[in-house]
Design a protein around this motif. Structure first.
Motif, mmCIF file in Angstrom:
data_model
loop_
_atom_site.group_PDB
_atom_site.id
_atom_site.type_symbol
_atom_site.label_atom_id
_atom_site.label_comp_id
_atom_site.label_asym_id
_atom_site.label_seq_id
_atom_site.Cartn_x
_atom_site.Cartn_y
_atom_site.Cartn_z
ATOM 1 N N ALA A 347 0.836 -1.204 0.000
ATOM 2 C CA ALA A 347 0.000 0.000 0.000
ATOM 3 C C ALA A 347 0.873 1.256 0.000
ATOM 4 C CB ALA A 347 -0.900 0.007 1.232
ATOM 5 N N PRO A 348 0.436 2.312 -0.678
ATOM 6 C CA PRO A 348 1.211 3.559 -0.677
ATOM 7 C C PRO A 348 1.231 4.195 0.703
ATOM 8 C CG PRO A 348 -0.929 3.898 -1.707
ATOM 9 C CD PRO A 348 -0.806 2.428 -1.475
ATOM 10 N N LEU A 349 2.366 4.780 1.045
ATOM 11 C CA LEU A 349 2.532 5.444 2.334
ATOM 12 C C LEU A 349 2.499 6.961 2.207
ATOM 13 C CD1 LEU A 349 5.374 3.220 3.849
ATOM 14 C CD2 LEU A 349 2.901 2.996 4.150
ATOM 15 N N TYR A 350 2.663 7.459 0.966
ATOM 16 C CA TYR A 350 2.684 8.898 0.734
ATOM 17 C C TYR A 350 1.884 9.197 -0.526
ATOM 18 C CZ TYR A 350 6.662 8.412 3.877
ATOM 19 O OH TYR A 350 7.465 8.090 4.941
ATOM 20 N N ALA A 351 1.271 10.370 -0.552
ATOM 21 C CA ALA A 351 0.488 10.783 -1.728
ATOM 22 C C ALA A 351 0.660 12.277 -1.962
ATOM 23 C CB ALA A 351 -0.992 10.446 -1.538
ATOM 24 N N CYS A 352 0.734 12.635 -3.241
ATOM 25 C CA CYS A 352 0.851 14.043 -3.614
ATOM 26 C C CYS A 352 -0.522 14.698 -3.524
ATOM 27 C CB CYS A 352 1.409 14.175 -5.032
ATOM 28 S SG CYS A 352 1.491 15.895 -5.624
ATOM 29 N N GLN A 353 -0.584 15.825 -2.839
ATOM 30 C CA GLN A 353 -1.845 16.537 -2.692
ATOM 31 C C GLN A 353 -2.262 17.254 -3.968
ATOM 32 O OE1 GLN A 353 -0.534 18.791 0.942
ATOM 33 N NE2 GLN A 353 -2.525 18.132 1.698
ATOM 34 N N HIS A 354 -1.331 17.410 -4.894
ATOM 35 C CA HIS A 354 -1.640 18.163 -6.114
ATOM 36 C C HIS A 354 -2.107 17.260 -7.249
ATOM 37 C CE1 HIS A 354 -0.526 20.373 -9.893
ATOM 38 N NE2 HIS A 354 -1.279 21.259 -9.292
ATOM 39 N N CYS A 355 -1.361 16.180 -7.520
ATOM 40 C CA CYS A 355 -1.691 15.346 -8.688
ATOM 41 C C CYS A 355 -2.151 13.941 -8.324
ATOM 42 C CB CYS A 355 -0.485 15.266 -9.624
ATOM 43 S SG CYS A 355 0.895 14.289 -8.970
ATOM 44 N N GLY A 356 -2.013 13.531 -7.057
ATOM 45 C CA GLY A 356 -2.472 12.207 -6.659
ATOM 46 C C GLY A 356 -1.435 11.113 -6.769
ATOM 47 N N ARG A 360 5.583 4.386 -1.858
ATOM 48 C CA ARG A 360 5.988 3.954 -0.523
ATOM 49 C C ARG A 360 7.185 4.743 0.005
ATOM 50 N NH1 ARG A 360 3.673 -0.164 1.695
ATOM 51 N NH2 ARG A 360 5.488 -0.692 2.983
ATOM 52 N N ALA A 361 7.777 5.564 -0.829
ATOM 53 C CA ALA A 361 8.897 6.412 -0.393
ATOM 54 C C ALA A 361 8.490 7.869 -0.549
ATOM 55 C CB ALA A 361 10.142 6.112 -1.222
ATOM 56 N N ILE A 362 8.965 8.697 0.366
ATOM 57 C CA ILE A 362 8.635 10.109 0.274
ATOM 58 C C ILE A 362 9.552 10.784 -0.737
ATOM 59 C CG2 ILE A 362 10.179 10.844 2.153
ATOM 60 C CD1 ILE A 362 7.884 12.840 2.926
ATOM 61 N N HIS A 363 8.968 11.607 -1.577
ATOM 62 C CA HIS A 363 9.720 12.425 -2.539
ATOM 63 C C HIS A 363 9.405 13.871 -2.193
ATOM 64 C CE1 HIS A 363 10.651 8.991 -5.195
ATOM 65 N NE2 HIS A 363 9.423 8.576 -4.902
ATOM 66 N N TRP A 364 10.427 14.647 -1.891
ATOM 67 C CA TRP A 364 10.165 16.033 -1.519
ATOM 68 C C TRP A 364 9.801 16.869 -2.736
ATOM 69 C CZ3 TRP A 364 9.038 16.741 3.280
ATOM 70 C CH2 TRP A 364 9.572 15.880 4.246
ATOM 71 N N GLN A 365 10.147 16.369 -3.926
ATOM 72 C CA GLN A 365 9.618 16.943 -5.166
ATOM 73 C C GLN A 365 8.863 15.828 -5.871
ATOM 74 O OE1 GLN A 365 12.386 18.148 -8.279
ATOM 75 N NE2 GLN A 365 11.037 19.804 -8.915
ATOM 76 N N CYS A 366 7.576 16.031 -6.065
ATOM 77 C CA CYS A 366 6.747 14.970 -6.646
ATOM 78 C C CYS A 366 7.286 14.556 -8.017
ATOM 79 C CB CYS A 366 5.303 15.450 -6.784
ATOM 80 S SG CYS A 366 4.216 14.266 -7.614
ATOM 81 N N PRO A 367 7.551 13.264 -8.247
ATOM 82 C CA PRO A 367 8.064 12.813 -9.544
ATOM 83 C C PRO A 367 7.102 13.052 -10.694
ATOM 84 C CG PRO A 367 8.335 11.116 -7.851
ATOM 85 C CD PRO A 367 7.439 12.166 -7.284
ATOM 86 N N SER A 368 5.814 13.200 -10.380
ATOM 87 C CA SER A 368 4.818 13.357 -11.431
ATOM 88 C C SER A 368 4.604 14.818 -11.816
ATOM 89 C CB SER A 368 3.495 12.730 -10.993
ATOM 90 O OG SER A 368 2.492 12.918 -11.964
ATOM 91 N N CYS A 369 4.209 15.651 -10.846
ATOM 92 C CA CYS A 369 3.870 17.041 -11.172
ATOM 93 C C CYS A 369 5.008 18.016 -10.877
ATOM 94 C CB CYS A 369 2.615 17.470 -10.422
ATOM 95 S SG CYS A 369 2.813 17.568 -8.622
ATOM 96 N N ARG A 370 6.103 17.520 -10.260
ATOM 97 C CA ARG A 370 7.302 18.322 -9.974
ATOM 98 C C ARG A 370 7.056 19.404 -8.930
ATOM 99 N NH1 ARG A 370 10.724 15.039 -10.862
ATOM 100 N NH2 ARG A 370 12.336 16.653 -10.837
ATOM 101 N N ARG A 371 5.962 19.314 -8.172
ATOM 102 C CA ARG A 371 5.720 20.258 -7.092
ATOM 103 C C ARG A 371 6.614 19.906 -5.894
ATOM 104 N NH1 ARG A 371 0.886 23.352 -6.965
ATOM 105 N NH2 ARG A 371 0.291 23.771 -9.119
ATOM 106 N N TRP A 372 7.079 20.935 -5.205
ATOM 107 C CA TRP A 372 7.895 20.728 -4.015
ATOM 108 C C TRP A 372 6.998 20.603 -2.788
ATOM 109 C CZ3 TRP A 372 12.924 19.553 -3.940
ATOM 110 C CH2 TRP A 372 13.720 19.878 -5.047
ATOM 111 N N ALA A 373 7.395 19.688 -1.882
ATOM 112 C CA ALA A 373 6.721 19.512 -0.581
ATOM 113 C C ALA A 373 5.226 19.264 -0.723
ATOM 114 C CB ALA A 373 6.984 20.719 0.318
ATOM 115 N N SER A 374 4.826 18.589 -1.774
ATOM 116 C CA SER A 374 3.392 18.317 -1.982
ATOM 117 C C SER A 374 3.007 16.906 -1.544
ATOM 118 C CB SER A 374 3.022 18.504 -3.454
ATOM 119 O OG SER A 374 3.721 17.578 -4.270
ATOM 120 N N MET A 375 3.999 16.038 -1.271
ATOM 121 C CA MET A 375 3.697 14.674 -0.849
ATOM 122 C C MET A 375 3.628 14.610 0.672
ATOM 123 S SD MET A 375 5.663 12.126 -3.490
ATOM 124 C CE MET A 375 4.591 10.759 -2.995
ATOM 125 N N VAL A 376 2.542 14.029 1.169
ATOM 126 C CA VAL A 376 2.338 13.929 2.616
ATOM 127 C C VAL A 376 2.074 12.470 2.981
ATOM 128 C CG1 VAL A 376 1.436 16.272 2.758
ATOM 129 C CG2 VAL A 376 -0.142 14.355 2.438
#
Length: 393
Positions: A347-356, A360-376
């Motif tokens: 199961a996923p542990l983190y999700a981007c609030q902008h693109c969804g 399972r790993a946190i990315h401080w810049q979302c790999p999909s939408c490239r937003r910073w600090a959007s994964m929680v």
């Protein structure tokens, strides 16, 4: 398939060529020279549906001057949008090389050429052109935004900070969150090199830009731990929860480790009780149950589950109760537990609030939408059998 805009651009010189050709059929031999055969060849290519060859012919015949430059710029942009970067480069390089063009047109051609290089992945040449434009005070918004993108791709964080500072002045809008993330990237690099002092300097700068930067507090805590300053690390980790309570899951284990290092597990238990409000994430309830122990932890977790459904907490309860299950329930609950563990493991542990995007790993810049600090952090997992958020890994 050739798009309507490209066809319209082709039809302009074609119409001229056809008109020229028809006039030659009705005029007398004394009236002038025969029509340009290259134009007619271009028309022939169009008739044969060889649009690429026709385009090359018409571009070659279209003289570059201040009156036709807009057409060349439009053609180059069209090529780039179609993915024909080589052709776009030729068109825009030709414009830049023309000394007779008006200054503003040459700079527009430089901008288009830089975007061609960006599309082709030739970042050093794109960077050089953007810097030239900045020196002349031209297209500063686009140039600075593109430079920031280049420096992010190259992981040149100090230059990304400099470009963003300039961008703030040009746009009149602050970018505290992005600047803080760049500083955190530099802090992480320092931690990898075991340079705790430099790491702390960068986390301080990150918090100066964005006092709610969770990542900066996490990195500060790591640097304090690495320097064997557990008390200071506790302060950093506890700040994370004040900044954004959703990230409590990131600091539970580090806090427990630090409280143990300073020999104050009673304070750790008291702090967990303070955190374990009814709306606290399941991870807090699990940590409290483990800290209480001696069967009381099981009772605490069972009480929590009585009014708050949570697959994560239920899985932990099953783990704590494996040896105390009544015989008729032991086998079916063991099967359920195995299925639940498999679900939790993927199961996923983190999700981007902008693109969804989720993972399972946190990315401080979302790999999909490239937003910073959007994964929680995700507070709990989906029910077994339901698909996680699209884009997860």
């Amino acid at each position: 398939m050739f798009d309507a805009f490209g066809l319209a651009l082709l039809l302009m010189p074609m119409a001229g060529a056809v008109g020229w050709y028809l006039r030659s059929r009705v005029r007398s031999p004394e009236s002038g020279p025969a029509p340009n055969t290259d134009y007619l060849q271009g028309v022939q290519y169009l008739v044969n549906d060889e649009t690429d060859k026709a385009m090359d012919v018409f571009i070659r015949l279209l003289e570059v001057d201040n009156e036709t430059v807009e057409t060349h710029l439009a053609l180059g942009s069209l090529f780039r949008r179609r993915g024909e970067v080589d052709r776009a480069l030729r068109v825009h390089q030709n414009l830049v090389a023309r000394p007779n063009l008006d200054h503003k047109y040459r700079n527009r051609a430089r901008l288009e050429l830089a975007q061609d290089y960006m599309k082709a992945g030739v970042l050093d040449r794109a960077e050089g052109l953007y810097l030239e434009l900045l020196e002349q005070g031209m297209f500063q918004d686009v140039a600075l935004a593109s430079l920031v993108s280049i420096y992010e791709k190259e992981r040149d964080w100090e230059r990304a900070i400099d470009a963003t500072r300039r961008q703030e002045k040009v746009q009149g809008a602050p970018e505290p969150q992005r600047l803080a993330q760049y500083a955190c990237e530099l802090a992480e690099e320092a931690l990898w090199q075991k340079d705790n002092k430099t790491a702390l300097q960068w986390t301080k700068k990150a918090l100066a830009d964005d006092r709610n930067c969770v990542r900066a507090s996490l990195l500060e805590g790591k640097a304090r731990e690495a320097a064997d300053d557990a008390k200071a690390a506790v302060r950093s980790y506890r700040r994370v929860i004040r900044q954004d309570a959703r990230y409590v899951v990131e600091v539970l284990q580090p806090l427990k480790r630090c409280y143990a290092a300073i020999g104050d597990l009673d304070d750790w238990l008291a702090y967990l009780r303070e955190l374990a409000q009814p709306d606290a994430p399941p991870a807090v309830q699990i940590a409290l149950a483990d800290a209480i122990g001696n069967g009381q932890g099981v009772d605490r977790l069972a009480d929590y589950l009585a009014h708050t459904p949570s697959w994560t907490a239920f899985n932990h309860l099953l783990e704590l109760n494996q040896t105390e299950l009544p015989e008729p329930l032991a086998a079916p609950l063991a099967t359920l537990h195995a299925a639940l563990k498999a679900t939790l493991a993927s199961a996923p542990l983190y999700a981007c609030q902008h693109c969804g995007f989720s993972g399972r790993a946190i990315h401080w810049q979302c790999p999909s939408c490239r937003r910073w600090a959007s994964m929680v952090p995700v507070s709990d997992v989906a029910k077994p059998g339901l698909s996680p958020v699209a884009g997860g890994h």
